[in-house]
Scaffold this motif. Sequence first.
Motif, short mmCIF file in Angstrom:
data_model
loop_
_atom_site.label_atom_id
_atom_site.label_comp_id
_atom_site.label_asym_id
_atom_site.label_seq_id
_atom_site.Cartn_x
_atom_site.Cartn_y
_atom_site.Cartn_z
N GLY A 251 0.81 -1.21 0.00
CA GLY A 251 0.00 0.00 0.00
C GLY A 251 0.84 1.26 0.00
O GLY A 251 0.56 2.22 -0.73
N TYR A 252 1.89 1.27 0.80
CA TYR A 252 2.78 2.43 0.88
C TYR A 252 3.51 2.62 -0.45
O TYR A 252 3.62 3.74 -0.97
CB TYR A 252 3.78 2.22 2.01
CG TYR A 252 4.71 3.39 2.27
CD1 TYR A 252 4.40 4.35 3.24
CD2 TYR A 252 5.90 3.54 1.57
CE1 TYR A 252 5.25 5.41 3.49
CE2 TYR A 252 6.75 4.59 1.81
CZ TYR A 252 6.43 5.53 2.78
OH TYR A 252 7.29 6.59 3.01
N ARG B 35 1.44 4.23 -3.05
CA ARG B 35 1.32 5.66 -2.83
C ARG B 35 2.57 6.39 -3.32
O ARG B 35 2.49 7.44 -3.95
CB ARG B 35 1.10 5.95 -1.35
CG ARG B 35 -0.23 5.47 -0.82
CD ARG B 35 -1.37 6.34 -1.29
NE ARG B 35 -2.65 5.87 -0.78
CZ ARG B 35 -3.80 6.50 -0.98
NH1 ARG B 35 -3.81 7.62 -1.68
NH2 ARG B 35 -4.93 6.01 -0.49
N THR C 84 -3.22 3.12 5.35
CA THR C 84 -1.91 2.84 4.73
C THR C 84 -0.79 3.15 5.70
O THR C 84 0.17 2.37 5.83
CB THR C 84 -1.75 3.67 3.45
OG1 THR C 84 -2.78 3.32 2.52
CG2 THR C 84 -0.39 3.40 2.80
#
Length: 295
Positions: free
Chosen positions: A128-129, A132, A184
Amino acid sequence: MSEGVVSGVPRRVLGRALRELRSEARMTLEGAADALGWSRRRVWLIEGGGGPTRGADVRAMCELYDARTRLTGALVALAGETRSKGWWRAYEGPVPAWFDVYAGLEADACGLREYQHALIPALLQTRGYALRVEGHLPAGERDRVVGARLARQGLLRRTFPVPPRLEVVLSESVLLRAAGDPATGVGQLRHLVEVGGLPQVSIRVLPFAAGMCAGVLAGPFVLLDFPPGNRAEVAPPVVYQESMTGALYLDRPHELAAYQRAWASFDNLALDPDQSRILIEKILEETRRPASGLP
């Protein structure tokens, strides 16, 4: 040693690539040497990065191993860098972006020491990170980049060879930087606590109160240490610094000494691993609190 010391990075990268091609071709060192009409030592030295390599020799080896045309061209170009005194790898340069130089060095290293002041290191990012971080890329390209990054993380849990020792120093600002939605951020902080529990991983936080030091002034960097080579010689470390347009590899003695001093400056200023875990868990709780419904 003088400022004119030749960089060993292109030699090491080239040798690894040729060794992998030989392995994929299911040829032994002796078999390759016989087919090329060379001595075994000559092939061994090239694969071990033992000196400058001629483009003609690389082309002959690539033809023997039935390497693809684009890869052959990239490796021949890389051979031209084996006499270079310094090496900057531009992503659009003679070694294409799909030929991941750094990942190969990372996989060979026995120790990694990384300082970051803006982002979680790639080896510690959650999916998730990472999504981003790479949100500026088109969806298809972003998924490929993130997939490759997550695949690299397997080296921290591999059984053979022994995983490298990973020592990370993070500025406190990295932990506080928003990573999109709170979920996140919570997932990433939890992951840091989990991975920091591995026996070969050390995560330390450099608090705001520490102020300035040589490491901070150096900016983000990775120091890669390597096990002894085939002849039990000491393989020199490599410093890696990345920018938006390329990557800088440093391995001359005065360069290494400067970054060794930068790393040493963290010793008395960064929190120890236990103190760092407590701070990460505190920030984790503060991140969870405003987001209703997070477990």
